[in-house]
Design a protein around this motif. Structure first.
Motif, mmCIF file in Angstrom:
data_model
loop_
_atom_site.group_PDB
_atom_site.id
_atom_site.type_symbol
_atom_site.label_atom_id
_atom_site.label_comp_id
_atom_site.label_asym_id
_atom_site.label_seq_id
_atom_site.Cartn_x
_atom_site.Cartn_y
_atom_site.Cartn_z
ATOM 1 N N MET A 224 38.080 43.313 45.136
ATOM 2 C CA MET A 224 37.726 43.402 46.557
ATOM 3 C C MET A 224 36.279 43.023 46.836
ATOM 4 N N LYS A 225 35.795 41.983 46.188
ATOM 5 C CA LYS A 225 34.409 41.573 46.403
ATOM 6 C C LYS A 225 34.180 41.042 47.816
ATOM 7 N N LEU A 226 35.242 40.632 48.500
ATOM 8 C CA LEU A 226 35.091 40.199 49.892
ATOM 9 C C LEU A 226 34.811 41.382 50.818
ATOM 10 N N LEU A 227 35.218 42.569 50.413
ATOM 11 C CA LEU A 227 34.982 43.779 51.213
ATOM 12 C C LEU A 227 33.774 44.511 50.633
ATOM 13 N N LEU A 228 34.032 45.478 49.788
ATOM 14 C CA LEU A 228 32.995 46.211 49.073
ATOM 15 C C LEU A 228 33.495 46.316 47.642
ATOM 16 N N PRO A 229 32.845 45.627 46.687
ATOM 17 C CA PRO A 229 33.378 45.577 45.320
ATOM 18 C C PRO A 229 33.657 46.960 44.759
ATOM 19 N N VAL A 230 34.788 47.096 44.091
ATOM 20 C CA VAL A 230 35.165 48.379 43.514
ATOM 21 C C VAL A 230 35.875 48.139 42.187
ATOM 22 N N VAL A 241 46.433 43.890 44.447
ATOM 23 C CA VAL A 241 45.136 43.367 44.892
ATOM 24 C C VAL A 241 44.800 42.088 44.131
ATOM 25 N N ALA A 242 44.991 42.119 42.817
ATOM 26 C CA ALA A 242 44.702 40.943 41.998
ATOM 27 C C ALA A 242 45.548 39.747 42.429
ATOM 28 N N GLU A 247 45.771 34.542 45.386
ATOM 29 C CA GLU A 247 46.431 33.705 46.394
ATOM 30 C C GLU A 247 45.533 33.418 47.588
ATOM 31 N N GLY A 248 44.250 33.817 47.493
ATOM 32 C CA GLY A 248 43.277 33.489 48.531
ATOM 33 C C GLY A 248 43.235 34.427 49.717
ATOM 34 N N ALA A 249 43.558 35.690 49.516
ATOM 35 C CA ALA A 249 43.547 36.660 50.615
ATOM 36 C C ALA A 249 42.161 36.742 51.244
ATOM 37 N N ASP A 250 42.123 36.817 52.580
ATOM 38 C CA ASP A 250 40.851 36.989 53.276
ATOM 39 C C ASP A 250 40.585 38.483 53.509
ATOM 40 N N LYS A 251 39.469 38.780 54.201
ATOM 41 C CA LYS A 251 39.095 40.172 54.416
ATOM 42 C C LYS A 251 40.179 40.948 55.158
ATOM 43 N N LYS A 252 40.744 40.322 56.181
ATOM 44 C CA LYS A 252 41.762 41.006 56.985
ATOM 45 C C LYS A 252 42.973 41.365 56.142
ATOM 46 N N MET A 253 43.388 40.437 55.297
ATOM 47 C CA MET A 253 44.559 40.692 54.451
ATOM 48 C C MET A 253 44.263 41.802 53.440
ATOM 49 N N LEU A 255 42.055 44.228 53.783
ATOM 50 C CA LEU A 255 41.983 45.492 54.518
ATOM 51 C C LEU A 255 43.376 46.031 54.797
ATOM 52 N N GLY A 256 44.298 45.144 55.151
ATOM 53 C CA GLY A 256 45.669 45.561 55.397
ATOM 54 C C GLY A 256 46.324 46.105 54.139
ATOM 55 N N LEU A 257 46.036 45.472 53.016
ATOM 56 C CA LEU A 257 46.598 45.934 51.751
ATOM 57 C C LEU A 257 46.006 47.279 51.345
ATOM 58 N N LEU A 258 44.708 47.440 51.571
ATOM 59 C CA LEU A 258 44.043 48.686 51.213
ATOM 60 C C LEU A 258 44.541 49.853 52.040
ATOM 61 N N GLY A 259 44.674 49.637 53.355
ATOM 62 C CA GLY A 259 45.134 50.713 54.224
ATOM 63 C C GLY A 259 44.146 51.865 54.287
ATOM 64 N N ARG A 260 44.652 53.070 54.512
ATOM 65 C CA ARG A 260 43.802 54.249 54.644
ATOM 66 C C ARG A 260 44.140 55.277 53.562
ATOM 67 N N ALA A 261 43.112 55.985 53.135
ATOM 68 C CA ALA A 261 43.256 57.151 52.244
ATOM 69 C C ALA A 261 43.895 56.813 50.899
ATOM 70 N N ARG A 262 43.769 55.565 50.466
ATOM 71 C CA ARG A 262 44.401 55.193 49.202
ATOM 72 C C ARG A 262 43.663 55.794 47.995
ATOM 73 N N ALA A 263 42.320 55.896 48.099
ATOM 74 C CA ALA A 263 41.559 56.521 47.012
ATOM 75 C C ALA A 263 41.900 58.005 46.902
ATOM 76 N N LYS A 264 42.032 58.663 48.031
ATOM 77 C CA LYS A 264 42.410 60.078 48.017
ATOM 78 C C LYS A 264 43.791 60.249 47.380
ATOM 79 N N ALA A 265 44.716 59.367 47.746
ATOM 80 C CA ALA A 265 46.073 59.461 47.206
ATOM 81 C C ALA A 265 46.075 59.324 45.685
ATOM 82 N N GLY A 266 45.274 58.394 45.176
ATOM 83 C CA GLY A 266 45.280 58.165 43.743
ATOM 84 C C GLY A 266 44.478 59.173 42.957
ATOM 85 N N MET A 267 43.238 59.399 43.357
ATOM 86 C CA MET A 267 42.312 60.181 42.553
ATOM 87 C C MET A 267 42.438 61.682 42.787
ATOM 88 N N PHE A 268 42.747 62.072 44.015
ATOM 89 C CA PHE A 268 42.787 63.490 44.376
ATOM 90 C C PHE A 268 44.207 64.047 44.404
#
Length: 315
Positions: A224-230, A241-242, A247-253, A255-268
């Motif tokens: 996700m270097k187009l957004l905030l590298p992680v 994500v890879a 396939e050349g995903a842009d920032k909007k794509m 962001l849509g893939l990331l969605g909301r609260a995905r880090a919380k879902a995985g880590m917490f």
């Protein structure tokens, strides 16, 4: 050991626990501080009043110094800063933003300020803003990372040469040998993340901790270097994500893939399939879950052993 970092924070060992989202609550921070290091509460995953509760519980659990890490891009950063001042927090680590924005405000309240950087340009900017120290975080580190992909081995001496304030090394440090290497490069302290993410007191989900211990070389990638590298640990979400990036995903794509609260879902919450799992490359060397005190003491013991071994080498 006494140096500018132990004196700055009034701690026994120059070992700082990273402020990791969903892992660094009051239990972990207070345990590290009680063991003689500097524990940090990670504010990046907390609403303001949740953070206030963690700060108060941390103060009740330890009489030793502790800190709070604040990502400056946090949408409620003013509320966070006001709470930290109100609660009398004495040390704040800032990251992911411009240190000019808040350093003067914090210094006016007699708060020690440390800023996390990933290149020389921002180290100089942080020093000019008046921070007391910087964390030089290399490419190996977990979580959000620098776009330059500069490794800790290269970054620390560059930053040490560029600034006069103390440098704390971060990224790939989970052993006494790695700590000694960082100190040899010019660091006066180390920030340890992944090793404490699997501590018994870490607020990370047990499934996530076990997944970290299963990691092997190459199982984390910077995405996700187009957004905030992680830096992400391999799982179906990371694979998606890879694929999107290939396939050349842009920032909007993205962001849509990331969605909301995905880090919380995985880590917490422990969703190892669709959750975002942030951890460093050094996870491949981690082998067990242990108490924070035991982790810190093992790193320090290894540091002393390796230091003695080096002094006895014949060249």
């Amino acid at each position: 050991m006494g140096n500018r970092i132990t004196e700055l924070f009034n701690i026994s060992y120059p070992i700082i626990q990273a402020g990791m989202v969903w892992c660094s609550g009051w239990r972990l921070a207070s345990a590290v501080s009680n063991a003689g290091g500097l524990g940090i509460i990670g504010a990046g995953s907390m609403y303001p009043e949740v953070l206030r509760d963690h700060v108060r519980k941390c103060k009740a659990a330890t009489s030793k110094p502790f800190a709070v890490n604040v990502p400056l891009m946090y949408p409620q950063v003013k509320d966070i800063m006001d709470i930290l001042v109100e609660e009398g927090v004495k040390i704040i680590f800032t990251s992911a933003g411009n240190p000019d924005t808040w350093t003067s405000f914090l210094k006016e309240h007699q708060i020690t300020v440390v800023h996390v950087i990933a290149n020389t340009k921002f180290a100089l900017k942080a020093e000019a803003s008046g921070v007391d120290a910087v964390v030089a975080e290399g490419f190996e580190a977990g979580g959000h990372n620098g776009r330059e992909e500069t490794t800790t081995l290269c970054l620390v001496p560059l930053i040490k040469k560029a600034v006069k304030i103390p440098v704390i090394a971060a990224g790939g440090i989970a052993s006494g040998a790695a700590m000694l290497a960082a100190m040899a490069l010019g660091a006066e302290g180390v920030q340890v993340g992944s090793a404490f993410a699997v501590a018994e007191e870490s607020s990370a989900h047990q499934h996530f901790k076990e997944k970290i211990l299963e990691a092997r070389e190459g199982d984390t990638q910077l995405r996700m270097k187009l957004l905030l590298p992680v830096r992400l640990l391999s799982n179906p979400f990371a694979a998606a994500v890879a694929k999107a990036e290939a396939e050349g995903a842009d920032k909007k794509m993205l962001l849509g893939l990331l969605g909301r609260a995905r880090a919380k879902a995985g880590m917490f919450e422990g969703d190892l399939e669709e959750g975002e799992l942030e951890i460093g490359q050094v996870s491949a060397s981690l082998t067990k879950i242990a108490g924070a005190k035991a982790i810190l003491e093992q790193i320090w013991h290894e540091f002393l052993v390796e230091k003695e071994r080096i002094t006895q080498l014949r060249f």
